[in-house]
Design a protein around this motif. Structure first.
Motif, short mmCIF file in Angstrom:
data_model
loop_
_atom_site.label_atom_id
_atom_site.label_comp_id
_atom_site.label_asym_id
_atom_site.label_seq_id
_atom_site.Cartn_x
_atom_site.Cartn_y
_atom_site.Cartn_z
N MET A 116 1.09 -1.18 0.10
CA MET A 116 0.07 0.03 0.08
C MET A 116 0.93 1.19 0.17
SD MET A 116 -2.84 1.04 2.70
CE MET A 116 -3.44 -0.82 2.71
N LEU A 133 -1.00 1.45 10.38
CA LEU A 133 -1.44 0.56 9.35
C LEU A 133 -0.35 -0.91 9.26
CD1 LEU A 133 -2.44 3.11 6.46
CD2 LEU A 133 -3.96 1.82 7.87
N GLU A 134 0.68 -0.53 9.64
CA GLU A 134 1.59 -1.76 9.66
C GLU A 134 1.22 -2.87 10.73
OE1 GLU A 134 5.71 -0.20 7.70
OE2 GLU A 134 5.36 -0.02 9.62
N TYR A 171 -0.45 -4.40 7.10
CA TYR A 171 -0.32 -3.95 5.78
C TYR A 171 1.16 -3.61 5.57
CZ TYR A 171 -5.48 -3.21 5.70
OH TYR A 171 -6.89 -3.66 6.09
N ARG A 201 -10.15 -1.40 4.05
CA ARG A 201 -10.97 -2.79 4.12
C ARG A 201 -12.18 -2.59 2.83
NH1 ARG A 201 -10.97 -4.73 10.17
NH2 ARG A 201 -8.77 -5.29 10.33
#
Length: 229
Positions: free
Chosen positions: A1, A18-19, A23, A110
């Protein structure tokens, strides 16, 4: 991403958050660097801030759409109509307004990723949990939708649709001639669990009209839209 955000603190915090959700992230601080990363690597989704140095998020989204249908989520610090409309007209699939809670951002991500791997929807006359048979083609005049191959044709020519545009078209195709209200489309296509901004629907319908023909999707004022039989 890929995340393109010029504010260093936000860029780092979004990347770390987000990691933690699993992701794999790449980040850029300006639009031109983001464009280079996009061209050099393959990404499942792009998150673009509107206000970027060099090449702003709107311009970057337009450049991306010249060659790719990858899902794009825009971020705006202002959230006013100009940013929202410009981002969606440039080809973005959705937008969030900063500051944004991580759980809201992840929910939008998502939803976009689910659209990118979207399974065919039921055709007219079938139950909602019954998938269309393999190879079924829905036809509405010169509009043909291959629900197995996820391909769309107008007068025999293929039409490239983003995942969001395709899911919106399939939602209309599942209910030909039926007026679908904006909040219904927000729930079924964008997966909003609340009344979201109906401008995302209006702008996506406009993009579909440009690609499929303006007469294809009719506006029913005060109610919503319907696909002409």
């Amino acid at each position: 991403m890929l995340l393109v955000e010029d504010d260093e603190l936000m860029r780092r915090s979004f990347t770390v958050a987000l990691e933690r959700y699993g992701y794999e992230m790449k980040a850029a601080a300006d639009g031109l660097t983001g464009l280079e990363l996009f061209r050099d690597e393959s990404f499942d989704l792009l998150i673009l801030d509107v206000m970027l140095p060099g090449l702003d998020g709107i311009g970057l989204c337009r450049r991306v759409r010249e060659s790719s249908l990858v899902p794009v989520l825009m971020m705006s610090a202002r959230g006013d109509g100009l940013d929202v409309v410009a981002g969606l007209e440039a080809g973005a699939d959705d937008y969030v307004v900063k500051p944004v809670d991580t759980y809201v951002l992840v929910a939008r991500i998502r939803s976009l990723l689910r659209r990118a791997t979207y399974a065919p929807v039921p055709g007219p006359g079938r139950a909602a949990d019954e998938a269309p048979p393999e190879g079924e083609v829905l036809e509405f005049g010169d509009l043909r939708i291959d629900t197995a191959g996820m391909e769309v044709f107008v007068s025999g020519s293929p039409v490239a649709l983003t995942p969001t545009e395709l899911k919106l078209l399939l939602e209309f195709a599942a209910h030909p001639g039926v007026v679908l209200e904006r909040h219904t489309l927000l729930r079924n296509v964008w997966e909003y669990g609340w009344d979201g901004d109906s401008r995302v629907v209006d702008l996506c319908v406009q993009r579909l009209r440009r690609k499929l023909g303006r007469e294809r999707i009719e506006t029913v004022r005060g109610f919503g839209y319907k696909l002409r039989r």
